[in-house]
Scaffold this active site. Structure first.
Site, mmCIF file in Angstrom:
data_model
loop_
_atom_site.group_PDB
_atom_site.id
_atom_site.type_symbol
_atom_site.label_atom_id
_atom_site.label_comp_id
_atom_site.label_asym_id
_atom_site.label_seq_id
_atom_site.Cartn_x
_atom_site.Cartn_y
_atom_site.Cartn_z
ATOM 1 C CD GLU A 172 -8.563 16.499 6.133
ATOM 2 O OE1 GLU A 172 -9.535 16.001 5.547
ATOM 3 O OE2 GLU A 172 -7.399 16.138 5.926
ATOM 4 C CD GLU A 333 -5.551 13.651 9.412
ATOM 5 O OE1 GLU A 333 -5.845 13.222 8.279
ATOM 6 O OE2 GLU A 333 -6.403 13.968 10.255
HETATM 7 C C1 GAL Z 1 -8.129 12.891 6.181
HETATM 8 C C2 GAL Z 1 -8.983 12.957 7.441
HETATM 9 C C3 GAL Z 1 -8.787 11.724 8.314
HETATM 10 C C4 GAL Z 1 -8.862 10.482 7.458
HETATM 11 C C5 GAL Z 1 -7.857 10.572 6.335
HETATM 12 C C6 GAL Z 1 -7.814 9.366 5.431
HETATM 13 O O1 GAL Z 1 -8.570 13.763 5.200
HETATM 14 O O2 GAL Z 1 -8.651 14.085 8.207
HETATM 15 O O3 GAL Z 1 -9.760 11.714 9.310
HETATM 16 O O4 GAL Z 1 -10.148 10.362 6.935
HETATM 17 O O5 GAL Z 1 -8.184 11.678 5.539
HETATM 18 O O6 GAL Z 1 -6.884 9.562 4.387
#
Ligand code: GAL
Length: 700
Positions: A172, A333
């Site tokens: 990110e 994710e």
């Molecule tokens: C994302 C990040 C992850 C984790 C997640 C929690 O933005 O890539 O590593 O922190 O958020 O929601």
């Protein structure tokens, strides 16, 4: 006599079979389904239990490594990749392929102590300290060397590993840096672009407020209320800096990895973030992925969340991401139920996580992955949703993830090779987005909301809309709508005019063509270099406090938020909307014009209008452009229908986000892909958060 040779042959076959299983590259599953997994945080003796549970939930991928630098290189030059190799092998044993994240989001403490110059400096001049993540400077050459060294070694070690199918660079991309080295980079970047300070001074007009520069080093680096030319160039510089930060790692990987291993990065920021131009970042990758956290966690700081999935916004974001490469994408994710960074981290409802995953697939996701698998015992994200608890045992949402896993196993082969297809595009242009962000003029002018209103109306009629930047291939669309195309260079004007002449239908919204590529006002007024094509000019723009009626051949309704008084300069520019009484400046004046040009038409639409009129306009434009709408399944409000098209079949994904059960009639018999035995159905009834996947052959 014959016993030994038989035995030998058996052992030989066994060994060669094993060897080939270990060396045959695993392909990417048609619907990849996985989770972020952090084996370095857990005793190795517990890995297999985790993996067995993943396999039982239908997961076929793990993403590992993206924060593991201190485990991969515990001291400078001392590498330990063995544990990672064992983790990849352990996952493979349970039927899972691996995506390796390069660990460059989290430089280890030995590194930030020894090389403090790699630490990021924020805009106030404060250097970050160790202990969180994203604490590196994207402009630091030393940091790039350190990244390259580890990435190159990882590539050598895992570039031919049959179970590794892809690489994620960093994690990110977010913060840029204001350290002296980055400032120096900015000045060199400007020098390369402009050649001389005279050229820069001329383009930015820094004589204004004595901003004339006599040394490159005098040019400030700021995101404050600065010269619009400077601000726009800074955004482009940040984009290019991320791009070559990324390129450094792509080059290191590509030298050693097999071509079948894809390179991606996971873009965060809820998709629409505008820190840098994401389409340019995507251009250098094999596949684009993003992190979908829309929906969970009610957070009031931005308008992105209600605590539940907003299917319209979520769908538009998937389409935006898909548009960066005009191809299917991955969701790297997704929260298993809830996040930990909202104001109130409420859980998605029962069924909503599965519906959210399917909704993404409908919009073109070929991979869904959760963040994260197991709650970490310590660290900054202890409360975050996971599929198993700190004890490794399932939490309630696990069963729902397993249901999605079973669905994906059934539907993967049917969805393979299919993608959303649209004949309509909405333009989202980063230069224009930034130019308006720097000076919105009215805080009621919410660009994303306005874009979303076009998107909503157009998708309602066509069932599919692409969101693309103006650099993408527009020739594939019958209708292109550009809601706030503020920055228009002569080159872009030519491209758009050529699109129209070749038969395209182009609708330009308010604020079009006000600025040139240096974010200076176009001298000829809006729509700048598009004026000769449109055949009309904006006499004056108005930020509205009160609505103004509009009516004409295009329908009737209200102008809200923004209105532009148009002046026809070509006799054949037809006025399609006029302002009614209510505003002395606008009453009776043209609000929209339309003109035939070559084989197509170009329209300028100088108002933001109410949703009902927008619906009416969308129907009209779609009809005039002869956009294909026969594949649209009409569905009750709250039910989302997406269509993916392959060589010989079309697949509909229907998700019910309404409050109640809904019945959806199909335009013919279709195969219910998720039903056991692949039933033929003519209608489906879906409970709240219910999902149907329906396929049928395509007549050619
Ligand atoms: C994302 C990040 C992850 C984790 C997640 C929690 O933005 O890539 O590593 O922190 O958020 O929601």
């Amino acid at each position: 006599m014959s016993y030994l040779p038989h035995c030998f042959v058996f052992v030989f076959i066994f060994l060669t079979a094993r060897a080939s299983a270990e060396t045959t590259p695993q392909s990417i599953p048609p619907l990849m389904y996985g989770s972020a997994w952090y084996p370095e945080q857990w005793p190795e003796a517990e890995w297999d239990a985790d993996l067995v549970r993943m396999q039982a939930a239908g997961l076929n991928m793990v993403r590992i490594g993206e924060f593991a630098w201190s485990s991969l290189e515990p001291a400078e030059g001392r590498y330990d990749f063995d544990w990672m190799e064992r983790a990849v092998a352990a996952a493979a044993k349970r039927g899972m392929v691996t995506i390796i994240g390069t660990p460059t989001d989290t430089p280890p403490a030995w590194m930030t102590t020894k090389y403090p110059e790699i630490l990021r400096v924020d805009e106030t001049g404060a250097r970050l300290q160790h202990g969180s993540r994203r604490h590196f400077s994207i402009g630091s050459e030393k940091y790039r060397q350190l990244c390259r060294a580890i990435v190159e070694r990882l590539a050598v070690r895992f570039g031919k590993n049959p179970h590794v199918v892809a690489w994620q660079i960093g994690n990110e991309y977010t913060e840029d840096s204001f350290d002296p080295e980055s400032r120096g980079r900015f000045h060199r970047w400007l020098e390369k672009k402009y050649g001389t300070l005279e050229a820069l001074n001329q383009r930015w007009l820094p004589a204004y407020w004595s901003q004339t520069y006599t040394e490159w080093s005098q040019v400030p680096m700021t995101t404050g209320r600065a010269n619009p030319g400077l601000l726009l160039e800074h955004k482009r510089f940040v984009t290019d800096t991320w791009r070559d930060f990324q390129r450094n790692q792509i080059d290191a990987l590509r030298r050693h990895i097999e071509p079948r291993q894809l390179i991606t990065t996971n873009l965060g920021g809820l998709g629409w973030a505008s820190r840098f131009n994401r389409q340019h970042i995507a251009a250098d990758l094999d596949v684009i992925s993003w992190d979908e956290y829309l929906g969970s966690g009610w957070f009031d700081k931005t308008k992105n969340g209600t605590g539940h999935l907003d299917p319209l916004r979520s769908g538009a974001t998937h389409d935006l991401v898909r548009g960066w490469r005009q191809q299917n994408f991955w969701v790297m994710e997704m929260p298993p139920g809830f996040v930990d960074w909202g104001s109130v981290n409420n859980s998605l409802d029962r069924g909503e996580t599965r519906a959210m995953a399917w909704h993404a697939v409908g919009h073109g996701a070929d991979c869904i992955a959760f963040w994260q698998w197991r709650s970490a015992l310590n660290g900054q994200e202890q409360y975050h949703g996971a599929l198993v608890g700190p004890d490794g045992e399932p939490v309630p949402v696990y069963a729902e993830a397993a249901q999605a896993g079973a669905d994906f196993a059934k539907a993967g082969p049917v969805l393979a090779g299919t993608q959303p297809v649209s004949e309509v595009a909405v333009i989202h242009d980063y230069d224009s987005r930034w130019a308006i962000e720097f000076n919105p003029f009215s805080n009621r002018y919410d660009q994303m909301q306005i874009l979303m209103d076009y998107y909503r109306a157009l998708r309602g009629v066509t069932g599919a809309v692409d969101i693309v930047t103006p650099e993408m291939d527009l020739s594939r669309y019958k209708l292109v709508v550009a809601p706030s195309l503020n920055v228009v260079s002569p080159e872009l004007a030519t491209r758009l005019t050529d699109y129209v002449r070749a038969g395209g239908q182009l609708v330009l919204g308010p604020r079009t063509g006000m600025k040139d590529a240096s974010n200076a006002l176009n001298r000829e007024r809006q729509p700048g270099p598009l004026l000769p094509s449109v055949g009309a000019r904006v006499q004056q723009f108005y930020a509205l406090l009160e609505d103004v009626p509009v009516a004409g051949a295009w329908g009737a309704g209200k102008a809200t938020v923004w209105a532009e008084l148009l002046d026809r300069v070509a006799a054949d520019a037809e006025v399609t909307l006029r302002f009614g009484a209510g505003n002395d400046w606008l009453a009776g004046e043209p609000a929209a014009v339309r003109r035939s040009l070559g084989k197509g038409t170009i329209s300028y639409f100088g108002a933001v209008v109410d949703s009902a009129l927008m619906d009416e306009l969308a129907r009209r434009w779609v009809t005039e452009a002869r956009v294909f709408t026969a594949g649209v399944i009409s569905a009750p409000a709250g039910v989302k229908v997406s269509r993916r098209v392959g060589r010989d079949r079309e697949v509909y994904v229907i998700t019910n986000f309404s409050q109640a059960a809904q019945e959806i009639s199909l335009p013919g018999a279709m195969t219910d892909v998720l039903a056991d035995g692949h039933l033929e159905v003519a209608k489906v009834t879906l409970p709240r958060y219910g999902v149907a996947v329906l396929s049928r052959g395509m007549a050619r």
